[in-house]
Write an enzyme that holds these catalytic residues in place. Structure first.
Site, mmCIF file in Angstrom:
data_model
loop_
_atom_site.group_PDB
_atom_site.id
_atom_site.type_symbol
_atom_site.label_atom_id
_atom_site.label_comp_id
_atom_site.label_asym_id
_atom_site.label_seq_id
_atom_site.Cartn_x
_atom_site.Cartn_y
_atom_site.Cartn_z
ATOM 1 N N HIS A 86 0.818 -1.221 0.000
ATOM 2 C CA HIS A 86 0.000 0.000 0.000
ATOM 3 C C HIS A 86 0.849 1.267 0.000
ATOM 4 O O HIS A 86 0.339 2.344 -0.277
ATOM 5 C CB HIS A 86 -1.054 -0.011 1.111
ATOM 6 N N ASP A 223 1.267 -7.740 1.997
ATOM 7 C CA ASP A 223 1.343 -6.288 1.827
ATOM 8 C C ASP A 223 2.800 -5.821 1.677
ATOM 9 O O ASP A 223 3.364 -5.220 2.579
ATOM 10 C CB ASP A 223 0.660 -5.610 3.024
ATOM 11 N N SER A 653 4.021 2.133 8.317
ATOM 12 C CA SER A 653 3.768 1.162 7.258
ATOM 13 C C SER A 653 5.037 0.876 6.480
ATOM 14 O O SER A 653 5.702 1.801 6.005
ATOM 15 C CB SER A 653 2.733 1.717 6.275
HETATM 16 N N1 ARG Z 1 -4.435 -0.040 7.355
HETATM 17 C C1 ARG Z 1 -3.171 0.061 6.678
HETATM 18 C C2 ARG Z 1 -2.381 1.241 7.181
HETATM 19 O O1 ARG Z 1 -2.915 2.275 7.494
HETATM 20 C C3 ARG Z 1 -3.321 0.247 5.209
HETATM 21 C C4 ARG Z 1 -3.878 -0.925 4.531
HETATM 22 C C5 ARG Z 1 -4.180 -0.649 3.086
HETATM 23 N N2 ARG Z 1 -5.135 -1.638 2.633
HETATM 24 C C6 ARG Z 1 -6.405 -1.386 2.278
HETATM 25 N N3 ARG Z 1 -7.208 -2.385 2.093
HETATM 26 N N4 ARG Z 1 -6.848 -0.164 2.131
HETATM 27 O O2 ARG Z 1 -1.179 1.216 7.211
#
Ligand code: ARG
Length: 718
Positions: A86, A223, A653
């Site tokens: 992401h 991811d 992230s």
């Molecule tokens: N929740 C994750 C974060 O803020 C991002 C995940 C992205 N995936 C998604 N399905 N939007 O780091």
């Protein structure tokens, strides 16, 4: 000199014997003093110097901030960079087309020449060093200054510090406030701007589970994505050039294939974006009742209108995929925060602490300095609740409507361009044209019309507890409550921002009058001016609040009523340490211990052709044959994700999860929804970090995608 030594000794004596593990986002320069003994007890085998050293290379040299908002790590001596899927999403979407859709299908460069360079900027930032400049900065201010005067004095000093440390532009230097402006540190960075895509799994793996599984455990998402940093032949940063060579990093992370188990030591280095652990009760209350509900509703309005078009074609999907994903991410996060903060009564807990503080603050010896702190804080929140709701509707309009935001983006660039003299204009022209092309690549006129009209309708209906932007009130009257659809349609058709050709023509023959009268530009500026303006009463309350909040944090630390020993996250490099740690058993997870998930578990979630839960056929076959190559766990399964109790937030992230020897065991990518109050209050029982197991990453690259050349670059250890 003597004084310094004395205060150092006092500092050490005051230190508690053992700090709390898991909670805390620590500064690398204080690890030795604050955390090292505790970390050793938990399993760390490195010295503090091996983690952070100014003179020798250390772990920190392998950690980069990725493109401003994420973290990444260097994993080979040829500058290979590992981050989240992401985090690379926007770049991968840009490099994709309906015909060659690498976002959808994945991509692995067979050699360096096949790596892909995105047009829009993609950069990584190395951390060189940091230091404390609190004394220097705070010597320039005094309590009788207004906040504006204070800011000005501080900004002047900051500019000097930045200049002194940038070595003539070689480094980027940032000075940042901590503990609500009670301390200041400077950070020296080096940015590299030639970063190329090496590989990415198919979206079905990289975003497996989509928005349904986002922020949720048990999780099965691959991811991750990989890039490479390029430098000139001397290893210095350079603009993209085919002549650049892979960077030879000072340090890169070895990869450990042994796997992890409950209670294993785990630490994460990265760039957490923002936490509000010091936020007063009134602020939490305001967020839960006013700000976040508006955020959630505004985000959803934008998402629904993007989605309508994304479903029409692969090409339109690519236009909005990245914006949709980032909007959806925080849409779900903010709803999770509303739920968790309400459920746990976080505002009440904070109010109890503040009452204690207030009693202390009103003792005779403290009253002159701290007596008004709580009153001023509460006053500010009570008169800005409706404004915060209003502002959040507008913020989501700006975030989801590129057209509504034009006054601050392309429109603003054109304004600067138009006002410049002929020489400056000539120098700017190519950049302005690039920005225009980018704007039209990232937008689709019919969708833009719908998003803006829907956001204006929502704004008029829901934000009116606070005065609405005057132009909108007037228009709404003229529309006679018919909604903004026809109006927006007309405005966009008249505006030059409805087509690239019109903007290009403007760039050839710029005219201030034409820009200033462009109806979309006018509308956008009106909204933005209204957003930034405030009454004298609010301005005064805000001034007093800012001063009071700074004093609250100072007083909480002085009185020891507040017990947080680390500053809030603010996109500076931090370390968090803890351990691999399960959550209570979960029926949805078939793993023996609820601290990891498996490929079998992923296959159980598979739904053929589904937007969120589809999988490549090859994954299904390999899972069936238990074809895990050299990456199977001792228990015979392939582990996909695992949990640690580290303290991270957005911005972390892509951060490396490291074992006690500083070897890579995973990549952090998410938090769990039960602990969504975590940015305000760390929950020792529930808060977890969700990580991709590094063995799953390597399995995807080597076994599933046949890109062994990339795994071979890395140093694998057992
Ligand atoms: N929740 C994750 C974060 O803020 C991002 C995940 C992205 N995936 C998604 N399905 N939007 O780091």
């Amino acid at each position: 000199m003597k004084k310094i030594i004395l205060s150092l000794i006092a500092g050490i004596l005051l230190m508690p014997m053992s700090m709390k593990a898991d909670e805390g986002m620590w500064f690398l320069m204080f690890i030795e003093r604050l955390n090292h003994r505790d970390m050793q007890k938990m399993g760390l085998q490195l010295t503090a110097e091996e983690i952070y050293s100014i003179n020798h290379h250390s772990l920190k040299d392998a950690i980069v901030q990725f493109n401003g908002g994420c973290t990444a790590e260097i994993v080979s001596k040829e500058g290979l960079v590992l981050t989240n899927h992401h985090c690379g999403y926007d770049a991968v979407a840009e490099l994709s087309s309906a015909n060659d859709n690498i976002l959808k299908n994945g991509f692995w460069a067979k050699d360096k020449a096949a790596e892909k360079h995105p047009e829009t900027s993609l950069f990584v930032r190395f951390f060189v060093r940091m230091d404390d400049v609190s004394k220097r900065i705070l010597s320039k201010v005094n309590p009788s200054m207004t906040e504006a005067e204070r800011e000005k004095a501080i900004a002047t000093e900051i500019a000097l510090i930045e200049k002194e440390n940038s070595e003539g532009g070689k480094y980027t230097v940032n000075v940042r406030p901590f503990f609500q402006g009670n301390e200041y540190y400077y950070f020296v960075y080096q940015d590299y701007r030639d970063v190329r895509l090496v590989g990415v799994p198919s979206e079905s793996i990289g975003k497996f589970g989509g928005d349904t599984d986002n922020w949720v455990w048990p999780r099965h998402t691959g991811d991750f994505s990989m890039f490479r940093v390029y430098a000139d032949k001397d290893g210095n940063p350079a603009a993209y050039s085919p002549n650049n060579v892979p960077l030879k990093p000072k340090h890169y992370l070895p990869v450990n294939l042994s796997g992890v188990k409950e209670n294993d030591f785990a630490m994460i280095l990265g760039y957490p974006g923002r936490t509000n652990r010091w936020m007063p009760a009134g602020g939490i209350e305001q967020n839960v009742k006013f700000a976040y509900p508006a955020w959630v509703e505004g985000a959803k309005t934008g998402m629904d209108n993007m989605k309508k078009y994304m479903e029409q074609s692969e090409a339109l999907n690519l236009v909005y995929a990245s914006k949709y994903a980032s909007t959806a991410n925080y849409w779900k996060n903010r709803q999770g925060m509303i739920d968790a903060l309400s459920k746990f009564g976080t505002a009440k807990t904070k109010a109890v602490q503040e009452a204690k503080f207030n009693a202390w603050a009103n003792k005779a010896e403290n009253k002159a300095k701290y007596g008004n702190v709580v009153t001023n804080i509460n006053k500010f929140y009570s008169i800005t609740n409706e404004k915060s709701r209003h502002d959040n509707y507008l913020q989501q309009l700006f975030r989801t409507s590129a057209s509504g935001n034009i006054g601050r983006t392309l429109g603003r660039s054109l304004d600067v361009y138009t006002k410049a003299d002929a020489t400056k204009r000539a120098a700017m022209k190519a950049d302005v044209l690039d920005a225009a092309e980018q704007f039209f690549k990232d937008t689709y006129l019919p969708a833009e019309k719908d998003i803006l009209a829907a956001q204006l309708d929502l704004y008029v209906a829901k934000a009116k507890g606070y005065p609405l932007a005057p132009s909108i009130v007037k228009l709404n009257g003229e529309n006679k409550g018919q909604g903004f659809k026809n109006y927006v349609d007309a405005v966009m058709n008249m505006s030059m921002f409805s087509s690239l050709d019109r903007v290009k023509a403007f760039v050839e023959y710029p005219s201030q009058g034409m820009l200033d009268n462009d109806p979309l530009y006018v509308l956008s500026n009106d909204l933005f001016n209204h957003f930034t303006s405030k009454s004298d009463e609010i301005a005064k309350a805000q001034n007093d609040y800012t001063a009071a909040f700074r004093l609250l944090v100072e007083g909480l630390r002085e009185s020891k009523i507040g017990d947080i020993k680390y500053p809030d996250a603010n996109s500076t490099l931090r370390l968090t340490y803890g351990k691999v740690r399960s959550l209570p058993a979960d029926k949805k997870n078939d793993a023996k211990i609820n601290n990891y998930t498996t490929l079998d578990g992923q296959v159980k979630k598979y739904k053929k052709g589904d937007e969120e839960f589809d999988l490549p056929v090859k994954v299904l076959e390999m899972a069936k044959n238990k074809d895990y190559g050299r990456f199977a766990d001792k228990d015979g399964s392939l582990h996909v994700n695992f949990l640690t109790d580290n303290d991270i937030t957005g911005g972390n992230s892509g951060s490396p999860v490291l074992n006690g020897k500083g070897e890579l065991i995973g990549v952090a990518f998410d938090g769990n929804i039960e602990a969504m109050a975590g940015d305000v209050i760390f929950d020792k029982k529930l808060q977890r970090t969700i990580n991709v197991d590094i063995r799953y990453v390597l399995w995807i690259i080597e076994n599933l995608s046949g890109a062994k050349n990339i795994v071979d670059e890395m140093t694998l250890v057992k």
